[in-house]
Design a protein around this motif. Sequence first.
Motif, mmCIF file in Angstrom:
data_model
loop_
_atom_site.group_PDB
_atom_site.id
_atom_site.type_symbol
_atom_site.label_atom_id
_atom_site.label_comp_id
_atom_site.label_asym_id
_atom_site.label_seq_id
_atom_site.Cartn_x
_atom_site.Cartn_y
_atom_site.Cartn_z
ATOM 1 N N SER A 13 10.850 -3.624 -10.549
ATOM 2 C CA SER A 13 10.491 -4.911 -9.935
ATOM 3 C C SER A 13 11.695 -5.900 -10.449
ATOM 4 O O SER A 13 11.238 -7.105 -10.177
ATOM 5 N N GLY A 14 12.645 -5.701 -10.754
ATOM 6 C CA GLY A 14 13.548 -6.898 -11.211
ATOM 7 C C GLY A 14 13.734 -7.163 -12.638
ATOM 8 O O GLY A 14 14.320 -8.520 -12.940
ATOM 9 N N LYS A 171 4.458 -2.371 -1.932
ATOM 10 C CA LYS A 171 5.148 -1.350 -1.069
ATOM 11 C C LYS A 171 6.509 -1.196 -1.440
ATOM 12 O O LYS A 171 6.946 0.058 -1.522
ATOM 13 N N ALA A 172 7.091 -2.207 -1.784
ATOM 14 C CA ALA A 172 8.635 -1.997 -2.053
ATOM 15 C C ALA A 172 8.785 -1.311 -3.431
ATOM 16 O O ALA A 172 9.553 -0.453 -3.662
ATOM 17 N N VAL A 173 7.772 -1.531 -4.181
ATOM 18 C CA VAL A 173 7.672 -0.987 -5.700
ATOM 19 C C VAL A 173 7.592 0.462 -5.427
ATOM 20 O O VAL A 173 8.044 1.568 -6.085
ATOM 21 N N THR A 174 6.584 0.864 -4.884
ATOM 22 C CA THR A 174 6.216 2.087 -4.241
ATOM 23 C C THR A 174 7.410 2.958 -3.596
ATOM 24 O O THR A 174 7.756 4.182 -4.258
ATOM 25 N N ILE A 175 7.862 2.356 -2.899
ATOM 26 C CA ILE A 175 9.026 3.090 -2.103
ATOM 27 C C ILE A 175 10.424 3.286 -3.071
ATOM 28 O O ILE A 175 10.866 4.328 -3.203
ATOM 29 N N SER A 176 10.453 2.318 -3.938
ATOM 30 C CA SER A 176 11.736 2.601 -5.022
ATOM 31 C C SER A 176 11.268 3.604 -5.694
ATOM 32 O O SER A 176 12.342 4.231 -6.329
ATOM 33 N N LYS A 177 10.049 3.708 -6.328
ATOM 34 C CA LYS A 177 9.568 4.710 -7.337
ATOM 35 C C LYS A 177 9.795 5.912 -6.625
ATOM 36 O O LYS A 177 10.225 7.025 -7.326
ATOM 37 N N LEU A 178 9.421 6.306 -5.393
ATOM 38 C CA LEU A 178 9.323 7.363 -4.762
ATOM 39 C C LEU A 178 10.968 7.930 -4.427
ATOM 40 O O LEU A 178 11.237 9.077 -4.739
#
Length: 294
Positions: A13-14, A171-178
């Motif tokens: 998340s930065g 959505k951004a966090v989920t994609i980054s984790k994936l």
Amino acid sequence: MKTIVYIICDTRSGSTLLGDMLSKSPDVFFGGELQNIGGYLYEKGTGASWNYSCSCGDSLRCCQFWRKILSNRNIMNFDKKFDTLIEWKFNKRFAIRYLISLKKNNYIKKLLKNSCKKRILNNIENLYETIFSIGKSKYIIDSSKRPWQALQIYKYTSFKIKFIYLKRDIKAVTISKLKWDKCQSSIYKQATYFFSTYVYNLICCRMIKMINPHNLMEITYENLTKNPKESISLIFDFLGIENYYFSKYMDCKKGHSIGGTPTRFKKRPIIYDERWKNEIEKMPMLKVLGKYFG
Ligand SMILES: [Zn+2]
């Protein structure tokens, strides 16, 4: 007054970027994810991919800053393992129980009570105190992220604590984790990662209500990266710090922080990362979930 600045957020998340931006003041020491110091020392848990090294590139026992901290007798009691992590099993089962629980505040309070460990909190207090005395800074940035860790420190340690809640589009966090776990193509993983990110977010929102609003500032990753100069000036105002400068780059190598984004070993310009917007086009289910729950 010696102040701890605790960053509450999800992973990806930065928080490393924010910590680095705040370290551009001589009054501030950015320690990174201080909850993981035990893991780094004994080489367990997150950090294996970069050999548990400090952001300066050295191992904790060789780093010029951490070597001094860890040799302090308040920290290194060789009879016991030094640990600063307040464990709380945040998993699928927990997330479902939380969602169906009718008395969510009581549920959280009970969990906070059960996870409170005096030995760990004592270690955290000693760690902060030693960093203050050796580092000569007035502020320590702890980007340990977890809100349960934050609340225990808030309740049981004697320091003045200010909190920054850093939010990013789930959505951004989920994609980054994936991406980080290399499982973008699994629909099952897309759904479970999204679900756990969503519930974690709800828990953060509920837990920050337990903090005195005067000690809390909320900011989004999107705003921080799109308007970095203005955002950082507002945060320094909130913290009461006047002596700082603004840098257009994230450059953690100059400091001594633990954990954080794997990209922290390189100097990078501060930019709004929106690559996830292209990737979500290949994930229709995630797009639908994001539309209804994002
Ligand atoms: Zn170092």
